[in-house]
Design a protein around this motif. Structure first.
Motif: not given
Length: 388
Positions: A230-235, A281-285, A318-320, A324-327
């Motif tokens: 969740s940290v290393l994926q593209p953002a 790092v925030l991902r998703g909705k 993009v959801p990880f 739906e949401k992740s931080a």
């Protein structure tokens, strides 16, 4: 830009395999072409047959775990390790940092450097290295430290991130505190960034959040891999202009205090856990509407660094991994002070009674070396203790 991962010892190889599996699963979820392309460039390359192959080198002084990791990857049918990207021997390091660092590391330096060189040459653009290892055993900690030193010598301008798995406080190995002191003191001088997962903390996540009744090392490794992914994926970063950052190590990890004349801001009241820097790092909705102002509160940070300088925010709509949401929060703070202080204290008590010292001396680590390493970590503890 691509990252070459070096998996070292039992722990490093098991966590590394889980990480690549998490990343591969994530990039295959739904229509996300740009995101998936950035991720694949970062962690994988394609063979002439179209096989997705990890940009990784696997190192252990025993073959069992490497064989298991390579088999699990191949059986997934989604990705694999390179057929010749691994090195192992028949005899381990006996949970002795000195054996790994002073004997196995130098003995096998050339073959390991050649494996790494081959992976580097496959990269169009090299972002840096990620060495994955435990601090408790012999191969991961000892050989891992030696390999990190070699990487620093050969690739002096490349970013090196060491991911460390911290042992259970109750103890896995009788000399784990010695091994941890020697590893951390050396890596503090060699590495650009040290990212730590504590087994005790991850174990609590498995028990209290995931409600796993009989927790295995596989459960722990999966949680670690999930958080790492969740940290290393593209953002999207503040300066990426709407394009996925292709450099996962792109945050400026070097924090430098201003000169004395600039230290004018003071913070009233103490803070529970002062930070030097935080990365969220925030991902998703709803990533663009999420309220993150609380992380910019000056009282969270040391008084000589502004919150604007200390806080970084990365986002991806993009959801990880099906969430739906992740931080995810990466924090350079006082959080590790207690486990670090406890580990150094336990190691010192053993050293003061000369317990097992001869096991290290026979491989070339003197009592003076131990004292130097203790001094180095005591300085780190003192610096973090005085954050205000």
């Amino acid at each position: 830009m691509s990252v070459v991962t070096v998996q070292l010892g039992q722990c490093g190889n098991q966590v590394g395999q889980e990480l690549f599996d998490v990343v591969c699963t994530d990039v295959r979820e739904g229509p996300r072409k740009t995101y998936s392309a950035a991720s694949c460039e970062r962690f994988f390359y394609q063979t002439t047959h179209g096989d997705l192959t990890a940009r990784a080198v696997l190192i252990d002084m025993e073959p069992k775990v490497i064989n298991q990791s390579m088999t699990k990857a191949a059986k997934s049918g989604r990705w694999k390790y390179g057929d010749t990207s691994h090195f192992s021997q028949k005899q381990g390091s006996g949970n002795n940092w000195a054996n790994g660092y002073c004997v196995h590391g130098p003995r096998h330096r050339e073959v390991v450097e050649e494996l790494v060189r081959r992976e580097v040459e496959r990269c169009d653009r090299l972002s840096g290295f990620m060495a994955m290892m435990s601090v408790a055993g012999g191969t991961g900690s000892g050989v891992g430290t030696y390999v990190t030193q070699c990487l620093r010598d050969i690739y002096p301008k490349s970013f090196i991130l060491n991911h460390l798995t911290w042992p259970y406080g109750t103890g896995e190995v009788i000399v784990q505190n010695y091994n941890s002191v020697l590893t951390l003191a050396h890596l503090y001088q060699l590495s650009d960034a040290i990212l730590v997962h504590e087994n005790d903390t991850v174990h609590r996540i498995c028990s209290q959040l995931l409600k796993i009744k009989h927790i295995s090392f596989s459960d722990v490794n999966r949680v670690i891999a999930h958080q790492l992914g969740s940290v290393l994926q593209p953002a999207l970063t503040a300066d990426s202009h709407g394009v996925y950052s292709r450099n996962p190590l792109g945050i400026d990890w070097q924090v430098r205090p201003p000169s004395g004349s600039e230290r004018t801001r003071s913070v009233t009241g103490g803070s529970f856990n002062a930070s030097v820097a935080n990365l969220l790092v925030l991902r998703g909705k709803d990533v663009y509407s999420a309220e993150t102002g609380g992380f910019e509160d000056p009282t969270l940070y040391t008084s000589w660094l502004s919150a604007e300088e200390a806080f970084n925010l990365w986002k991806s709509p993009v959801p990880f991994n099906k969430y739906e949401k992740s931080a995810t929060l990466v924090s350079n703070s006082q959080a590790l002070l207690k486990p670090l202080d406890n580990m150094v204290a336990k190691a010192w008590n053993m050293f003061a009674s000369r317990a097992y010292i001869h096991q290290y001396v026979k491989f070339g680590i003197s009592e003076e070396d131990f004292l130097d390493n203790f001094t180095s970590l005591e300085q780190v503890i003192s610096s973090y203790s005085e954050l205000c």
